[in-house]
Design an enzyme around this catalytic site. Sequence first.
Site, mmCIF file in Angstrom:
data_model
loop_
_atom_site.group_PDB
_atom_site.id
_atom_site.type_symbol
_atom_site.label_atom_id
_atom_site.label_comp_id
_atom_site.label_asym_id
_atom_site.label_seq_id
_atom_site.Cartn_x
_atom_site.Cartn_y
_atom_site.Cartn_z
ATOM 1 N N ASP A 176 -5.743 3.317 14.371
ATOM 2 C CA ASP A 176 -6.129 4.494 15.165
ATOM 3 C C ASP A 176 -7.057 5.423 14.370
ATOM 4 O O ASP A 176 -8.144 5.789 14.832
ATOM 5 C CB ASP A 176 -4.884 5.289 15.586
ATOM 6 C CG ASP A 176 -4.110 4.637 16.705
ATOM 7 O OD1 ASP A 176 -4.341 3.446 16.968
ATOM 8 O OD2 ASP A 176 -3.265 5.309 17.321
ATOM 9 N N GLY B 42 -0.800 6.075 23.878
ATOM 10 C CA GLY B 42 -1.539 4.927 23.355
ATOM 11 C C GLY B 42 -3.042 5.132 23.260
ATOM 12 O O GLY B 42 -3.790 4.184 23.025
HETATM 13 O O1 PMV Z 1 -0.160 4.873 18.610
HETATM 14 P P1 PMV Z 1 -0.554 3.842 19.579
HETATM 15 O O2 PMV Z 1 0.346 3.821 20.763
HETATM 16 O O3 PMV Z 1 -1.974 3.845 19.912
HETATM 17 O O4 PMV Z 1 -0.250 2.398 18.900
HETATM 18 C C1 PMV Z 1 -0.905 2.014 17.759
HETATM 19 C C2 PMV Z 1 -0.967 0.534 17.665
HETATM 20 C C3 PMV Z 1 0.230 -0.191 17.060
HETATM 21 O O5 PMV Z 1 -0.291 -1.445 16.666
HETATM 22 C C4 PMV Z 1 1.328 -0.404 18.107
HETATM 23 C C5 PMV Z 1 0.824 0.515 15.876
HETATM 24 C C6 PMV Z 1 -0.060 0.527 14.663
HETATM 25 O O6 PMV Z 1 0.230 1.301 13.748
HETATM 26 O O7 PMV Z 1 -1.024 -0.240 14.583
#
Ligand code: PMV
Length: 312
Positions: A158, A111
């Site tokens: 991200d 995450g």
């Molecule tokens: O990849 P992570 O675990 O940082 O999750 C990203 C955030 C989510 O909202 C769960 C998925 C997304 O694509 O925004």
Amino acid sequence: MMNIPSSSFTEVVASAPGKTILFGEHAVVYGEPGIAIPVPTLQAHVTIRSGNPSTPTTVSAPAVGLSSCDTAQPESEPIRALLELLSARYGLPLMTGHTIRVDSDLPVAAGLGSGAAVSVALIRAVNVAYALKLSDQTVSDLAFEIEKIHHGTPSGIDNSVIAFNRPILFVKGEEIRTIQPRTHLPVLIADTNIRASTAIVVGDVRKGYPANAPLIRAIGDISRAAVRAIETGDLPIIGALMNANQTLLREINVSCQEIDELVAAALQAGALGAKLTGAGRGGNVIALLPDENPETIANVRNAFQQAGATIR
Ligand code: PMV
């Protein structure tokens, strides 16, 4: 005929930070706002060296589980896929004659944006090596293509926060808005050391949709309120909103016992708020502290560690 840029460089190193989502994970997939900040203490680094143009490019990325790889890797392998994408898009000879090394402080599938950080660092290295003059938005868009391999249906939060490298308010399909925190946000990040697949957790939330739509909208409302609290520097409100966000994340079934225990431990030790960050079902927890006194930090840090977490 395509004009292939020549590689006049011998070695280029570029980096990109990890990220933490303060508010709105999962809801961002449905068009609700989310807030994310870079984590500059955790970085992915990419080194590109140019070499013999008649040998295939080799990639060594032990930090992300690739001990060695070359152009024989499956096309879906994210680093290879990114090299192919950059080669095709900009007419670069990246599939031969290069040695690429990836080093990263970021835990994978936790995450904190490991995949996007590696992609952004690699794009930045190629950007410098071949003087492409890519904008942050273009770097983000390219990394987003690889996020699809990592996550299936990513929102784009991200790659955006990592490429822009500043606190952002993210809404899928809209221009990135920079957030200017009024005060430094004293946070601690603690790892459950449980790894979960973002694609699976996002898929499970989707199975609950549209029944869970009111909860998703409520998370969006929290993010909207949090922007004001962050820009006015109201730490107690930010903490309360984090707790409300965590309650909703539990209700959409993306928390787990280990996360709940870390959240409870942090609050008990004096944190103003605590929640999971990222996809959940493991990964990391973020806690907001009332101040940066060494004693406050030590209390929450010890509580996390006694509950079995690794401090990031
Ligand atoms: O990849 P992570 O675990 O940082 O999750 C990203 C955030 C989510 O909202 C769960 C998925 C997304 O694509 O925004």
